[in-house]
Design a protein around this motif. Structure first.
Motif, PDB file in Angstrom:
ATOM      1  N   THR A   7      17.661  39.699  -8.289  1.00 24.71           N
ATOM      2  CA  THR A   7      16.683  40.535  -8.973  1.00 24.71           C
ATOM      3  C   THR A   7      15.405  40.631  -8.158  1.00 24.71           C
ATOM      4  OG1 THR A   7      15.686  40.993 -11.135  1.00 24.71           O
ATOM      5  CG2 THR A   7      15.596  38.704 -10.350  1.00 24.71           C
ATOM      6  N   GLY A   8      14.498  41.461  -8.654  1.00 29.31           N
ATOM      7  CA  GLY A   8      13.220  41.693  -7.998  1.00 29.31           C
ATOM      8  C   GLY A   8      12.614  42.955  -8.587  1.00 29.31           C
ATOM      9  N   GLY A   9      11.328  43.076  -8.516  1.00 31.98           N
ATOM     10  CA  GLY A   9      10.675  44.243  -9.078  1.00 31.98           C
ATOM     11  C   GLY A   9      10.947  45.500  -8.290  1.00 31.98           C
ATOM     12  N   ILE A  10      10.504  46.622  -8.823  1.00 42.10           N
ATOM     13  CA  ILE A  10      10.672  47.892  -8.143  1.00 42.10           C
ATOM     14  C   ILE A  10      10.028  47.815  -6.760  1.00 42.10           C
ATOM     15  CG2 ILE A  10       8.555  48.852  -9.161  1.00 42.10           C
ATOM     16  CD1 ILE A  10      10.028  51.579  -9.261  1.00 42.10           C
ATOM     17  N   GLY A  11      10.742  48.315  -5.742  1.00 45.16           N
ATOM     18  CA  GLY A  11      10.219  48.310  -4.391  1.00 45.16           C
ATOM     19  C   GLY A  11      10.320  46.983  -3.659  1.00 45.16           C
ATOM     20  N   SER A  12      11.026  46.023  -4.240  1.00 45.66           N
ATOM     21  CA  SER A  12      11.100  44.697  -3.615  1.00 45.66           C
ATOM     22  C   SER A  12      12.103  44.636  -2.467  1.00 45.66           C
ATOM     23  CB  SER A  12      11.456  43.634  -4.654  1.00 45.66           C
ATOM     24  OG  SER A  12      12.719  43.900  -5.237  1.00 45.66           O
ATOM     25  N   GLY A  13      13.071  45.549  -2.466  1.00 45.26           N
ATOM     26  CA  GLY A  13      14.068  45.542  -1.392  1.00 45.26           C
ATOM     27  C   GLY A  13      15.379  44.897  -1.776  1.00 45.26           C
ATOM     28  N   LYS A  14      15.712  44.910  -3.062  1.00 45.43           N
ATOM     29  CA  LYS A  14      16.970  44.301  -3.516  1.00 45.43           C
ATOM     30  C   LYS A  14      18.177  44.903  -2.829  1.00 45.43           C
ATOM     31  CE  LYS A  14      16.365  45.441  -7.735  1.00 45.43           C
ATOM     32  NZ  LYS A  14      15.066  46.088  -7.481  1.00 45.43           N
ATOM     33  N   THR A  15      18.205  46.226  -2.721  1.00 45.64           N
ATOM     34  CA  THR A  15      19.378  46.878  -2.127  1.00 45.64           C
ATOM     35  C   THR A  15      19.536  46.504  -0.661  1.00 45.64           C
ATOM     36  OG1 THR A  15      19.190  48.733  -3.665  1.00 45.64           O
ATOM     37  CG2 THR A  15      20.496  49.088  -1.678  1.00 45.64           C
ATOM     38  N   THR A  16      18.430  46.447   0.063  1.00 46.89           N
ATOM     39  CA  THR A  16      18.490  46.037   1.465  1.00 46.89           C
ATOM     40  C   THR A  16      19.077  44.634   1.586  1.00 46.89           C
ATOM     41  OG1 THR A  16      16.546  47.391   1.974  1.00 46.89           O
ATOM     42  CG2 THR A  16      17.129  45.670   3.553  1.00 46.89           C
ATOM     43  N   ASP A 124      25.579  32.204 -12.363  1.00 45.64           N
ATOM     44  CA  ASP A 124      25.557  30.785 -12.052  1.00 45.64           C
ATOM     45  C   ASP A 124      24.279  30.383 -11.327  1.00 45.64           C
ATOM     46  OD1 ASP A 124      28.421  29.762 -12.738  1.00 45.64           O
ATOM     47  OD2 ASP A 124      28.723  31.672 -11.703  1.00 45.64           O
ATOM     48  N   ARG A 125      23.642  31.348 -10.689  1.00 46.15           N
ATOM     49  CA  ARG A 125      22.425  31.081  -9.919  1.00 46.15           C
ATOM     50  C   ARG A 125      21.661  32.402  -9.779  1.00 46.15           C
ATOM     51  NH1 ARG A 125      21.499  26.383  -6.806  1.00 46.15           N
ATOM     52  NH2 ARG A 125      19.927  26.605  -5.161  1.00 46.15           N
ATOM     53  N   VAL A 126      20.341  32.313  -9.640  1.00 47.34           N
ATOM     54  CA  VAL A 126      19.509  33.514  -9.557  1.00 47.34           C
ATOM     55  C   VAL A 126      18.716  33.505  -8.255  1.00 47.34           C
ATOM     56  CG1 VAL A 126      17.579  34.783 -10.582  1.00 47.34           C
ATOM     57  CG2 VAL A 126      19.322  33.750 -12.055  1.00 47.34           C
ATOM     58  N   LEU A 127      18.821  34.617  -7.529  1.00 46.86           N
ATOM     59  CA  LEU A 127      18.070  34.826  -6.296  1.00 46.86           C
ATOM     60  C   LEU A 127      17.028  35.916  -6.528  1.00 46.86           C
ATOM     61  CD1 LEU A 127      17.492  34.704  -3.224  1.00 46.86           C
ATOM     62  CD2 LEU A 127      19.434  36.272  -2.914  1.00 46.86           C
ATOM     63  N   LEU A 128      15.776  35.611  -6.218  1.00 49.62           N
ATOM     64  CA  LEU A 128      14.688  36.569  -6.358  1.00 49.62           C
ATOM     65  C   LEU A 128      14.309  37.126  -4.995  1.00 49.62           C
ATOM     66  CD1 LEU A 128      12.319  37.964  -7.851  1.00 49.62           C
ATOM     67  CD2 LEU A 128      10.998  35.839  -7.477  1.00 49.62           C
ATOM     68  N   ALA A 159       9.369  42.300 -15.802  1.00 53.16           N
ATOM     69  CA  ALA A 159       8.890  40.915 -15.786  1.00 53.16           C
ATOM     70  C   ALA A 159       7.832  40.755 -14.702  1.00 53.16           C
ATOM     71  CB  ALA A 159      10.057  39.965 -15.540  1.00 53.16           C
ATOM     72  N   SER A 160       6.881  39.893 -14.944  1.00 57.28           N
ATOM     73  CA  SER A 160       5.836  39.671 -13.949  1.00 57.28           C
ATOM     74  C   SER A 160       6.399  38.861 -12.776  1.00 57.28           C
ATOM     75  CB  SER A 160       4.664  38.909 -14.573  1.00 57.28           C
ATOM     76  OG  SER A 160       5.047  37.579 -14.881  1.00 57.28           O
ATOM     77  N   ARG A 161       5.657  38.864 -11.701  1.00 58.98           N
ATOM     78  CA  ARG A 161       6.066  38.079 -10.535  1.00 58.98           C
ATOM     79  C   ARG A 161       6.198  36.606 -10.914  1.00 58.98           C
ATOM     80  NH1 ARG A 161       2.742  37.815  -4.773  1.00 58.98           N
ATOM     81  NH2 ARG A 161       4.496  37.084  -3.465  1.00 58.98           N
ATOM     82  N   GLN A 162       5.267  36.105 -11.708  1.00 59.27           N
ATOM     83  CA  GLN A 162       5.296  34.699 -12.113  1.00 59.27           C
ATOM     84  C   GLN A 162       6.522  34.394 -12.973  1.00 59.27           C
ATOM     85  OE1 GLN A 162       2.593  36.737 -12.274  1.00 59.27           O
ATOM     86  NE2 GLN A 162       1.621  35.819 -10.459  1.00 59.27           N
ATOM     87  N   GLU A 163       6.882  35.325 -13.853  1.00 58.85           N
ATOM     88  CA  GLU A 163       8.059  35.133 -14.706  1.00 58.85           C
ATOM     89  C   GLU A 163       9.331  35.077 -13.873  1.00 58.85           C
ATOM     90  OE1 GLU A 163       6.647  37.240 -18.884  1.00 58.85           O
ATOM     91  OE2 GLU A 163       7.336  38.506 -17.226  1.00 58.85           O
ATOM     92  N   ARG A 164       9.433  35.925 -12.870  1.00 59.13           N
ATOM     93  CA  ARG A 164      10.618  35.903 -12.000  1.00 59.13           C
ATOM     94  C   ARG A 164      10.680  34.606 -11.199  1.00 59.13           C
ATOM     95  NH1 ARG A 164       8.833  41.235 -10.685  1.00 59.13           N
ATOM     96  NH2 ARG A 164       9.971  42.814 -11.854  1.00 59.13           N
ATOM     97  N   LEU A 165       9.544  34.202 -10.659  1.00 60.61           N
ATOM     98  CA  LEU A 165       9.507  32.974  -9.866  1.00 60.61           C
ATOM     99  C   LEU A 165       9.908  31.766 -10.706  1.00 60.61           C
ATOM    100  CD1 LEU A 165       6.230  33.627  -7.843  1.00 60.61           C
ATOM    101  CD2 LEU A 165       8.532  33.420  -6.874  1.00 60.61           C
ATOM    102  N   ALA A 166       9.560  31.786 -11.972  1.00 63.65           N
ATOM    103  CA  ALA A 166       9.891  30.664 -12.853  1.00 63.65           C
ATOM    104  C   ALA A 166      11.385  30.556 -13.113  1.00 63.65           C
ATOM    105  CB  ALA A 166       9.141  30.808 -14.178  1.00 63.65           C
ATOM    106  N   VAL A 167      12.100  31.673 -13.041  1.00 73.58           N
ATOM    107  CA  VAL A 167      13.533  31.699 -13.337  1.00 73.58           C
ATOM    108  C   VAL A 167      14.378  31.496 -12.077  1.00 73.58           C
ATOM    109  CG1 VAL A 167      15.418  33.178 -14.159  1.00 73.58           C
ATOM    110  CG2 VAL A 167      13.238  33.123 -15.388  1.00 73.58           C
TER     111      VAL A 167
END
Length: 207
Positions: A7-16, A124-128, A159-167
Protein backbone atom coordinates in the motif's frame (compact mmCIF):
# COMPACT_ATOMS: atom_id res chain seq x y z
CA UNK A 1 -1.05 -18.80 -0.22
CA UNK A 2 1.21 -16.30 1.56
CA UNK A 3 -0.05 -12.78 0.83
CA UNK A 4 1.96 -9.58 0.90
CA UNK A 5 -0.15 -6.44 1.12
CA UNK A 6 1.39 -3.47 -0.64
CA UNK A 7 0.00 0.00 0.00
CA UNK A 8 0.86 3.68 -0.14
CA UNK A 9 -0.86 6.97 -0.77
CA UNK A 10 -1.67 8.42 -4.15
CA UNK A 11 1.52 9.16 -6.09
CA UNK A 12 3.69 6.98 -3.86
CA UNK A 13 4.83 4.66 -6.66
CA UNK A 14 3.08 1.42 -5.70
CA UNK A 15 2.79 0.26 -9.30
CA UNK A 16 6.46 0.90 -9.99
CA UNK A 17 7.37 -1.16 -6.93
CA UNK A 18 5.00 -4.04 -7.66
CA UNK A 19 6.24 -4.16 -11.26
CA UNK A 20 9.72 -4.79 -9.86
CA UNK A 21 8.41 -7.66 -7.75
CA UNK A 22 6.65 -9.01 -10.86
CA UNK A 23 10.03 -9.22 -12.60
CA UNK A 24 10.89 -11.93 -10.04
CA UNK A 25 7.82 -13.90 -11.14
CA UNK A 26 5.58 -12.75 -8.29
CA UNK A 27 1.90 -12.43 -9.17
CA UNK A 28 0.35 -9.05 -8.39
CA UNK A 29 -3.34 -8.64 -7.66
CA UNK A 30 -4.02 -4.92 -8.19
CA UNK A 31 -7.15 -3.52 -6.55
CA UNK A 32 -7.07 -0.49 -8.85
CA UNK A 33 -7.18 -2.69 -11.95
CA UNK A 34 -10.01 -4.73 -10.49
CA UNK A 35 -11.90 -1.53 -9.66
CA UNK A 36 -11.61 -0.52 -13.30
CA UNK A 37 -12.78 -3.93 -14.47
CA UNK A 38 -15.92 -3.88 -12.33
CA UNK A 39 -16.79 -0.55 -13.99
CA UNK A 40 -16.30 -1.81 -17.54
CA UNK A 41 -18.92 -0.92 -20.16
CA UNK A 42 -21.92 -3.21 -19.80
CA UNK A 43 -21.20 -4.04 -16.16
CA UNK A 44 -23.92 -3.84 -13.53
CA UNK A 45 -21.89 -1.30 -11.56
CA UNK A 46 -21.46 1.09 -14.49
CA UNK A 47 -25.14 0.75 -15.33
CA UNK A 48 -25.99 1.74 -11.75
CA UNK A 49 -23.68 4.77 -11.95
CA UNK A 50 -25.23 5.84 -15.23
CA UNK A 51 -28.73 5.53 -13.79
CA UNK A 52 -27.78 7.62 -10.75
CA UNK A 53 -25.82 10.41 -12.44
CA UNK A 54 -26.91 10.41 -16.05
CA UNK A 55 -24.83 10.59 -19.24
CA UNK A 56 -22.32 13.04 -17.75
CA UNK A 57 -20.86 10.09 -15.82
CA UNK A 58 -19.80 8.44 -19.09
CA UNK A 59 -17.29 9.29 -21.80
CA UNK A 60 -18.27 9.34 -25.45
CA UNK A 61 -16.98 5.77 -25.87
CA UNK A 62 -19.20 4.47 -23.06
CA UNK A 63 -16.44 4.13 -20.47
CA UNK A 64 -16.69 5.69 -17.03
CA UNK A 65 -15.77 9.36 -16.83
CA UNK A 66 -13.42 8.82 -13.92
CA UNK A 67 -12.33 12.42 -13.57
CA UNK A 68 -15.91 13.66 -13.33
CA UNK A 69 -16.93 10.93 -10.89
CA UNK A 70 -13.87 11.53 -8.71
CA UNK A 71 -14.76 15.19 -8.33
CA UNK A 72 -18.40 14.32 -7.68
CA UNK A 73 -17.80 11.87 -4.86
CA UNK A 74 -15.02 13.84 -3.20
CA UNK A 75 -17.27 16.89 -3.01
CA UNK A 76 -20.15 14.95 -1.40
CA UNK A 77 -19.47 12.33 1.30
CA UNK A 78 -22.90 10.74 0.85
CA UNK A 79 -22.15 10.06 -2.82
CA UNK A 80 -18.79 8.57 -1.90
CA UNK A 81 -20.57 6.27 0.56
CA UNK A 82 -23.05 5.20 -2.11
CA UNK A 83 -20.28 4.45 -4.60
CA UNK A 84 -18.26 2.48 -2.04
CA UNK A 85 -21.28 0.38 -1.10
CA UNK A 86 -21.77 -0.40 -4.78
CA UNK A 87 -18.21 -1.25 -5.73
CA UNK A 88 -16.37 -2.55 -2.64
CA UNK A 89 -18.19 -5.92 -2.38
CA UNK A 90 -17.57 -6.53 -6.10
CA UNK A 91 -13.91 -5.62 -5.81
CA UNK A 92 -13.41 -7.78 -2.71
CA UNK A 93 -14.99 -10.79 -4.42
CA UNK A 94 -12.65 -10.44 -7.41
CA UNK A 95 -9.66 -9.98 -5.11
CA UNK A 96 -10.44 -13.22 -3.29
CA UNK A 97 -10.93 -15.09 -6.56
CA UNK A 98 -7.58 -13.93 -7.95
CA UNK A 99 -5.73 -14.60 -4.70
CA UNK A 100 -7.09 -18.14 -4.72
CA UNK A 101 -5.84 -18.65 -8.26
CA UNK A 102 -2.32 -17.29 -7.68
CA UNK A 103 0.52 -19.79 -8.09
CA UNK A 104 3.73 -17.83 -7.45
CA UNK A 105 5.83 -18.47 -4.29
CA UNK A 106 3.89 -15.64 -2.66
CA UNK A 107 1.35 -13.20 -4.02
CA UNK A 108 1.03 -9.43 -3.75
CA UNK A 109 -2.24 -7.69 -2.98
CA UNK A 110 -1.71 -4.07 -4.02
CA UNK A 111 -4.28 -1.56 -2.82
CA UNK A 112 -4.09 2.16 -2.05
CA UNK A 113 -6.87 1.69 0.54
CA UNK A 114 -5.50 -1.53 2.01
CA UNK A 115 -5.75 -0.14 5.54
CA UNK A 116 -8.92 1.90 5.13
CA UNK A 117 -10.87 -1.03 3.62
CA UNK A 118 -9.48 -3.50 6.16
CA UNK A 119 -7.87 -5.62 3.45
CA UNK A 120 -4.95 -6.16 5.82
CA UNK A 121 -7.05 -9.04 7.17
CA UNK A 122 -6.24 -10.89 3.95
CA UNK A 123 -2.49 -10.33 4.28
CA UNK A 124 0.33 -12.08 6.11
CA UNK A 125 2.55 -8.99 5.99
CA UNK A 126 2.21 -5.35 4.91
CA UNK A 127 4.71 -3.38 2.84
CA UNK A 128 4.38 0.41 2.68
CA UNK A 129 5.71 2.42 -0.24
CA UNK A 130 6.45 5.63 1.63
CA UNK A 131 6.95 9.15 0.29
CA UNK A 132 6.54 12.61 1.75
CA UNK A 133 3.23 14.43 1.16
CA UNK A 134 5.05 17.02 -0.93
CA UNK A 135 6.34 14.32 -3.30
CA UNK A 136 2.88 12.70 -3.45
CA UNK A 137 1.36 16.01 -4.48
CA UNK A 138 4.04 16.84 -7.04
CA UNK A 139 3.96 13.43 -8.73
CA UNK A 140 0.17 13.17 -8.84
CA UNK A 141 -0.32 16.66 -10.30
CA UNK A 142 2.24 15.86 -13.03
CA UNK A 143 0.87 12.36 -13.74
CA UNK A 144 -2.87 13.01 -13.68
CA UNK A 145 -2.90 16.65 -14.80
CA UNK A 146 -5.11 17.65 -11.87
CA UNK A 147 -4.98 20.54 -9.43
CA UNK A 148 -3.10 20.48 -6.13
CA UNK A 149 -6.44 21.10 -4.40
CA UNK A 150 -7.91 17.92 -5.88
CA UNK A 151 -4.85 15.91 -4.86
CA UNK A 152 -5.11 17.31 -1.35
CA UNK A 153 -8.79 16.29 -1.18
CA UNK A 154 -7.87 12.72 -2.13
CA UNK A 155 -5.01 12.62 0.38
CA UNK A 156 -7.29 13.82 3.17
CA UNK A 157 -9.64 10.85 2.81
CA UNK A 158 -6.82 8.32 2.64
CA UNK A 159 -5.01 7.04 5.71
CA UNK A 160 -2.38 9.45 6.95
CA UNK A 161 1.31 8.76 6.54
CA UNK A 162 1.55 8.09 10.28
CA UNK A 163 -1.34 5.61 10.16
CA UNK A 164 0.31 3.66 7.34
CA UNK A 165 3.67 3.64 9.10
CA UNK A 166 2.02 2.27 12.22
CA UNK A 167 0.58 -0.71 10.31
CA UNK A 168 3.52 -1.48 8.01
CA UNK A 169 5.82 -4.41 8.66
CA UNK A 170 8.25 -3.21 6.01
CA UNK A 171 8.89 0.12 4.27
CA UNK A 172 10.24 1.02 0.85
CA UNK A 173 11.42 4.63 0.69
CA UNK A 174 10.55 6.18 -2.66
CA UNK A 175 11.39 9.87 -2.34
CA UNK A 176 14.55 9.38 -4.34
CA UNK A 177 15.45 8.30 -7.89
CA UNK A 178 14.08 5.15 -9.54
CA UNK A 179 17.45 3.43 -9.22
CA UNK A 180 17.04 3.39 -5.44
CA UNK A 181 14.08 1.02 -5.65
CA UNK A 182 15.63 -2.11 -7.14
CA UNK A 183 18.01 -2.91 -4.23
CA UNK A 184 15.19 -2.44 -1.72
CA UNK A 185 12.87 -4.73 -3.70
CA UNK A 186 15.56 -7.39 -4.14
CA UNK A 187 16.28 -7.49 -0.40
CA UNK A 188 12.59 -7.73 0.52
CA UNK A 189 11.85 -10.31 -2.17
CA UNK A 190 14.47 -12.63 -0.66
CA UNK A 191 12.96 -12.06 2.78
CA UNK A 192 9.45 -12.83 1.55
CA UNK A 193 10.56 -16.03 -0.17
CA UNK A 194 11.95 -17.21 3.16
CA UNK A 195 8.87 -16.19 5.14
CA UNK A 196 6.48 -17.77 2.66
CA UNK A 197 8.49 -21.00 2.64
CA UNK A 198 8.52 -21.20 6.46
CA UNK A 199 4.76 -20.68 6.54
CA UNK A 200 4.25 -24.00 4.76
CA UNK A 201 4.45 -27.45 6.20
CA UNK A 202 6.36 -30.15 4.28
CA UNK A 203 3.12 -31.29 2.67
CA UNK A 204 2.63 -27.78 1.23
CA UNK A 205 -0.37 -26.90 3.36
CA UNK A 206 -0.50 -23.71 5.45
CA UNK A 207 0.28 -24.12 9.12
Amino acid sequence: MWVLGVTGGIGSGKTTVTNLFAEYGIEVIDADLIARAVMAPGSAALTAVNERYGPQALLADGNLNRGWLRERVFSDPSEKTWLNQLTHPLIRQKLLEQLEQARSPYVILSAPLLIENKLTALCDRVLLVDVSPAVQRERTVARDQVSSAQVDAIMQVQASRQERLAVADDIIHNDGPLADLSPQVQHLHELYLTLASKALQPDGKPL
